[in-house]
Design a protein around this motif. Structure first.
Motif, PDB file in Angstrom:
ATOM      1  N   ILE B   6     -16.600 -10.112  -3.213  1.00 43.07           N
ATOM      2  CA  ILE B   6     -15.705 -11.212  -2.821  1.00 43.07           C
ATOM      3  C   ILE B   6     -14.273 -10.727  -2.995  1.00 43.07           C
ATOM      4  O   ILE B   6     -13.848 -10.369  -4.097  1.00 43.07           O
ATOM      5  CB  ILE B   6     -15.979 -12.477  -3.659  1.00 43.07           C
ATOM      6  CG1 ILE B   6     -17.396 -12.987  -3.360  1.00 43.07           C
ATOM      7  CG2 ILE B   6     -14.938 -13.566  -3.355  1.00 43.07           C
ATOM      8  CD1 ILE B   6     -17.820 -14.189  -4.177  1.00 43.07           C
ATOM      9  N   ASN B   7     -13.564 -10.695  -1.877  1.00 47.05           N
ATOM     10  CA  ASN B   7     -12.202 -10.175  -1.854  1.00 47.05           C
ATOM     11  C   ASN B   7     -11.217 -11.336  -2.046  1.00 47.05           C
ATOM     12  O   ASN B   7     -11.017 -12.139  -1.140  1.00 47.05           O
ATOM     13  CB  ASN B   7     -12.006  -9.507  -0.482  1.00 47.05           C
ATOM     14  CG  ASN B   7     -10.820  -8.606  -0.472  1.00 47.05           C
ATOM     15  OD1 ASN B   7      -9.885  -8.807  -1.246  1.00 47.05           O
ATOM     16  ND2 ASN B   7     -10.847  -7.616   0.396  1.00 47.05           N
ATOM     17  N   VAL B   8     -10.621 -11.414  -3.204  1.00 45.66           N
ATOM     18  CA  VAL B   8      -9.762 -12.569  -3.526  1.00 45.66           C
ATOM     19  C   VAL B   8      -8.572 -12.664  -2.562  1.00 45.66           C
ATOM     20  O   VAL B   8      -8.213 -13.753  -2.117  1.00 45.66           O
ATOM     21  CB  VAL B   8      -9.288 -12.486  -4.996  1.00 45.66           C
ATOM     22  CG1 VAL B   8      -8.295 -13.604  -5.321  1.00 45.66           C
ATOM     23  CG2 VAL B   8     -10.474 -12.555  -5.943  1.00 45.66           C
ATOM     24  N   PHE B   9      -7.998 -11.525  -2.228  1.00 46.01           N
ATOM     25  CA  PHE B   9      -6.828 -11.544  -1.330  1.00 46.01           C
ATOM     26  C   PHE B   9      -7.190 -12.211  -0.001  1.00 46.01           C
ATOM     27  O   PHE B   9      -6.407 -12.975   0.568  1.00 46.01           O
ATOM     28  CB  PHE B   9      -6.313 -10.118  -1.091  1.00 46.01           C
ATOM     29  CG  PHE B   9      -5.030 -10.065  -0.305  1.00 46.01           C
ATOM     30  CD1 PHE B   9      -3.800 -10.093  -0.950  1.00 46.01           C
ATOM     31  CD2 PHE B   9      -5.037 -10.005   1.085  1.00 46.01           C
ATOM     32  CE1 PHE B   9      -2.609 -10.065  -0.239  1.00 46.01           C
ATOM     33  CE2 PHE B   9      -3.857  -9.985   1.803  1.00 46.01           C
ATOM     34  CZ  PHE B   9      -2.640 -10.006   1.145  1.00 46.01           C
ATOM     35  N   ASN B  10      -8.370 -11.926   0.472  1.00 55.81           N
ATOM     36  CA  ASN B  10      -8.804 -12.491   1.751  1.00 55.81           C
ATOM     37  C   ASN B  10      -8.953 -14.016   1.680  1.00 55.81           C
ATOM     38  O   ASN B  10      -8.724 -14.714   2.666  1.00 55.81           O
ATOM     39  CB  ASN B  10     -10.137 -11.851   2.167  1.00 55.81           C
ATOM     40  CG  ASN B  10     -10.508 -12.195   3.590  1.00 55.81           C
ATOM     41  OD1 ASN B  10      -9.642 -12.305   4.462  1.00 55.81           O
ATOM     42  ND2 ASN B  10     -11.786 -12.392   3.842  1.00 55.81           N
ATOM     43  N   ILE B  11      -9.273 -14.515   0.507  1.00 52.29           N
ATOM     44  CA  ILE B  11      -9.431 -15.965   0.345  1.00 52.29           C
ATOM     45  C   ILE B  11      -8.079 -16.645   0.169  1.00 52.29           C
ATOM     46  O   ILE B  11      -7.796 -17.686   0.754  1.00 52.29           O
ATOM     47  CB  ILE B  11     -10.341 -16.265  -0.873  1.00 52.29           C
ATOM     48  CG1 ILE B  11     -11.737 -15.697  -0.618  1.00 52.29           C
ATOM     49  CG2 ILE B  11     -10.409 -17.751  -1.164  1.00 52.29           C
ATOM     50  CD1 ILE B  11     -12.581 -15.550  -1.847  1.00 52.29           C
ATOM     51  N   PRO B  15      -0.390 -12.266  -2.029  1.00 49.24           N
ATOM     52  CA  PRO B  15      -0.602 -11.535  -3.307  1.00 49.24           C
ATOM     53  C   PRO B  15      -0.591 -12.446  -4.531  1.00 49.24           C
ATOM     54  O   PRO B  15      -0.652 -11.969  -5.647  1.00 49.24           O
ATOM     55  CB  PRO B  15       0.589 -10.565  -3.353  1.00 49.24           C
ATOM     56  CG  PRO B  15       1.206 -10.598  -2.005  1.00 49.24           C
ATOM     57  CD  PRO B  15       0.903 -11.930  -1.422  1.00 49.24           C
ATOM     58  N   PHE B  16      -0.489 -13.756  -4.316  1.00 48.10           N
ATOM     59  CA  PHE B  16      -0.365 -14.685  -5.444  1.00 48.10           C
ATOM     60  C   PHE B  16      -1.644 -15.505  -5.642  1.00 48.10           C
ATOM     61  O   PHE B  16      -1.922 -16.415  -4.866  1.00 48.10           O
ATOM     62  CB  PHE B  16       0.805 -15.638  -5.218  1.00 48.10           C
ATOM     63  CG  PHE B  16       2.123 -14.934  -5.036  1.00 48.10           C
ATOM     64  CD1 PHE B  16       2.769 -14.355  -6.117  1.00 48.10           C
ATOM     65  CD2 PHE B  16       2.706 -14.832  -3.782  1.00 48.10           C
ATOM     66  CE1 PHE B  16       3.982 -13.697  -5.965  1.00 48.10           C
ATOM     67  CE2 PHE B  16       3.917 -14.178  -3.610  1.00 48.10           C
ATOM     68  CZ  PHE B  16       4.551 -13.610  -4.703  1.00 48.10           C
ATOM     69  N   GLY B  17      -2.395 -15.164  -6.636  1.00 47.12           N
ATOM     70  CA  GLY B  17      -3.570 -15.968  -7.001  1.00 47.12           C
ATOM     71  C   GLY B  17      -3.121 -16.960  -8.056  1.00 47.12           C
ATOM     72  O   GLY B  17      -3.295 -16.709  -9.253  1.00 47.12           O
ATOM     73  N   ASN B  46      -4.795  -5.930  -4.295  1.00 50.81           N
ATOM     74  CA  ASN B  46      -3.581  -6.478  -3.652  1.00 50.81           C
ATOM     75  C   ASN B  46      -3.132  -7.839  -4.194  1.00 50.81           C
ATOM     76  O   ASN B  46      -2.213  -8.438  -3.663  1.00 50.81           O
ATOM     77  CB  ASN B  46      -3.737  -6.570  -2.133  1.00 50.81           C
ATOM     78  CG  ASN B  46      -3.933  -5.202  -1.512  1.00 50.81           C
ATOM     79  OD1 ASN B  46      -3.267  -4.249  -1.913  1.00 50.81           O
ATOM     80  ND2 ASN B  46      -4.859  -5.089  -0.572  1.00 50.81           N
ATOM     81  N   ILE B  47      -3.812  -8.312  -5.227  1.00 47.49           N
ATOM     82  CA  ILE B  47      -3.329  -9.535  -5.893  1.00 47.49           C
ATOM     83  C   ILE B  47      -2.363  -9.112  -7.007  1.00 47.49           C
ATOM     84  O   ILE B  47      -2.734  -8.366  -7.913  1.00 47.49           O
ATOM     85  CB  ILE B  47      -4.510 -10.352  -6.484  1.00 47.49           C
ATOM     86  CG1 ILE B  47      -5.413 -10.878  -5.359  1.00 47.49           C
ATOM     87  CG2 ILE B  47      -3.979 -11.511  -7.342  1.00 47.49           C
ATOM     88  CD1 ILE B  47      -4.817 -11.948  -4.475  1.00 47.49           C
ATOM     89  N   GLU B  48      -1.142  -9.593  -6.922  1.00 46.68           N
ATOM     90  CA  GLU B  48      -0.104  -9.133  -7.852  1.00 46.68           C
ATOM     91  C   GLU B  48       0.135 -10.096  -9.018  1.00 46.68           C
ATOM     92  O   GLU B  48       0.469  -9.682 -10.118  1.00 46.68           O
ATOM     93  CB  GLU B  48       1.222  -8.938  -7.087  1.00 46.68           C
ATOM     94  CG  GLU B  48       1.140  -7.810  -6.061  1.00 46.68           C
ATOM     95  CD  GLU B  48       2.323  -7.793  -5.120  1.00 46.68           C
ATOM     96  OE1 GLU B  48       3.311  -8.492  -5.373  1.00 46.68           O
ATOM     97  OE2 GLU B  48       2.250  -7.062  -4.110  1.00 46.68           O
ATOM     98  N   ILE B  49       0.030 -11.381  -8.738  1.00 48.23           N
ATOM     99  CA  ILE B  49       0.294 -12.378  -9.785  1.00 48.23           C
ATOM    100  C   ILE B  49      -0.897 -13.326  -9.893  1.00 48.23           C
ATOM    101  O   ILE B  49      -1.398 -13.823  -8.887  1.00 48.23           O
ATOM    102  CB  ILE B  49       1.558 -13.220  -9.439  1.00 48.23           C
ATOM    103  CG1 ILE B  49       2.798 -12.345  -9.251  1.00 48.23           C
ATOM    104  CG2 ILE B  49       1.803 -14.299 -10.506  1.00 48.23           C
ATOM    105  CD1 ILE B  49       3.399 -11.779 -10.498  1.00 48.23           C
ATOM    106  N   LEU B  50      -1.337 -13.548 -11.116  1.00 43.95           N
ATOM    107  CA  LEU B  50      -2.439 -14.489 -11.356  1.00 43.95           C
ATOM    108  C   LEU B  50      -2.005 -15.507 -12.406  1.00 43.95           C
ATOM    109  O   LEU B  50      -1.356 -15.143 -13.385  1.00 43.95           O
ATOM    110  CB  LEU B  50      -3.669 -13.733 -11.878  1.00 43.95           C
ATOM    111  CG  LEU B  50      -4.440 -12.905 -10.857  1.00 43.95           C
ATOM    112  CD1 LEU B  50      -5.334 -11.887 -11.565  1.00 43.95           C
ATOM    113  CD2 LEU B  50      -5.288 -13.797  -9.953  1.00 43.95           C
TER     114      LEU B  50
END
Lengths: 287, 114
Positions: B6-11, B15-17, B46-50
């Motif tokens: 599961i690719n979080v960036f795609n969802i 870049p901000f989760g 590619n997710i920079e901030i969570l």
């Protein structure tokens, strides 16, 4: 005509008190003109809290009339866009020290991302701030924004900031006009906490009002970062004021109620702590 | 057991989760995969901030429906930033306690009133 004066608005209890009193003074006005003068000093980030109060007053179809604003204050509030919401023209920020005033709907998360990127992350004129610190500040700001989104039931979220290069400091404020910590927590648990007690409960690790979903980590993480950074966090909600820094806690009950919640964050920009190395986690051992 | 990535960036699409609603979308997918007896690799590439709000809904609430052993055996994260991993660990530790003791919040409120 009753004139309201805001004088020397900084990030102090008396300043928050003045804004809460402004709301109290005019909260019953309808179809009226609210005359305001701003004198002495106005910390630019406090435009966030002022914008929220003025919007609450316009719910009574009142008109906001600035009868006088000291010229220096007027200049900074035109540079950060605040006064463009009240019929003033925009001024150019030659020193690049403003972080724009912005009014967002809680559903405008994507706009907020653009705002944070433009106003904070991609600001090349801020060479002193380390990448790790920028990331930590961004995380902190997001935690507060998302808290307002999830908990406050606000119509709008108001943000504004200011760089103080000579003091190596950034101030960033997020305000909502929602139900506040006290009402939220007391409704959830059927209790009768004061506003200060409610804020103090919410900043403790793992305390959350959410049902069925975990939470209560954002504010404690922010507090820990603030201590390491030697910054400052202030929360004003209802009649409660709470401040936290490496020097300890302060709390205060105001004589008027702020119509929502203000979170003011102060970051030290000459902090070169390596936030990355200090807290490594083995990704194979998370669950 | 088959792996699902599961690719979080795609969802999330940025870049901000950060938003809880986006976390809920991730949770729904992981939940569906677990229910179908799949192993999940959650990629944060590619997710920079969570934020913890995002991670609470995306991962924390899995502990409501699945056991620690199930989650440990079937969920893997990769390409997560170091601050993201720190936040996730804290979310997970909190979730384990939260679902074990649902009355803890009430107790802590009473403590502050005492």
């Amino acid at each position: 005509m009753e004139l309201s004066t805001l004088s020397s608005i900084r990030n102090t209890t008396t300043s928050y008190q003045q804004l809460a009193s402004l709301y109290k003074q005019h909260s019953d006005d309808l179809f009226d003109n609210v005359h305001i003068e701003i004198k002495g000093w106005f910390s630019a980030n406090m435009a966030s809290a002022l914008g929220a109060v003025l919007d609450k007053l316009t719910e009574g179809l009142n008109s906001i009339v600035f009868t006088h604003i000291d010229s220096g204050i007027q200049q900074i509030l035109r540079k950060n866009d605040f006064l463009t919401y009240y019929g003033y023209s925009r001024a150019v920020d030659n020193h690049s020290t403003t972080i724009r005033y912005m009014k967002l709907k809680p559903t405008d998360g994507k706009f907020f991302s653009q705002y944070v990127t433009t106003e904070l992350l991609n600001r090349s004129e801020l060479p002193k701030i380390s990448a790790a610190l920028k990331e930590k500040m961004t995380e902190a700001i997001y935690e507060i924004f998302v808290n307002a989104q999830i908990h406050s039931k606000t119509s709008y979220i108001y943000t504004c900031g200011q760089f103080y290069p000579s003091k190596n400091r950034i101030e960033f404020t997020i305000t909502d006009t929602g139900i506040g910590f006290k009402t939220k927590i007391n409704e959830r648990f059927g209790k009768n906490l004061s506003a200060v007690q409610a804020i103090k409960w919410a900043v403790q690790d793992r305390n959350t009002t959410k049902i069925g979903v975990t939470g209560g980590i954002g504010l404690p993480i922010l507090r820990e970062f603030i201590v390491r950074n030697k910054g400052l966090m202030q929360i004003v909600s209802d009649d409660g004021f709470y401040e936290y820094s490496h020097l300890g806690e302060k709390e205060y009950t105001m004589s008027a109620k702020f119509p929502g919640t203000v979170v003011n964050l102060q970051f030290c920009t000459d902090d070169h702590a390596s936030y990355l190395l200090a807290s490594e986690v083995n990704v194979n051992n998370i669950f | 057991m088959e792996n699902v990535i599961i690719n979080v960036f795609n969802i999330v699409g940025t870049p901000f989760g950060v938003e809880a609603d986006d976390g809920q979308k991730v949770f729904n997918l992981v939940h569906k995969a677990f229910s179908e007896k799949k192993k999940v690799i959650l990629s944060f590439l590619n997710i920079e901030i969570l934020t913890t709000a995002f991670l609470n809904t995306a991962v924390g609430q899995l502990y409501k429906d699945f056991t620690e052993a199930e989650i440990k055996g079937n969920l893997e994260v990769k390409d997560i930033t170091n601050p993201g991993a720190v936040a996730l660990k804290r979310v997970v530790d909190t979730a384990k306690l939260y679902y074990k003791d649902p009355g803890a919040m009430e107790k802590s409120i009473n403590e502050i009133l005492d």
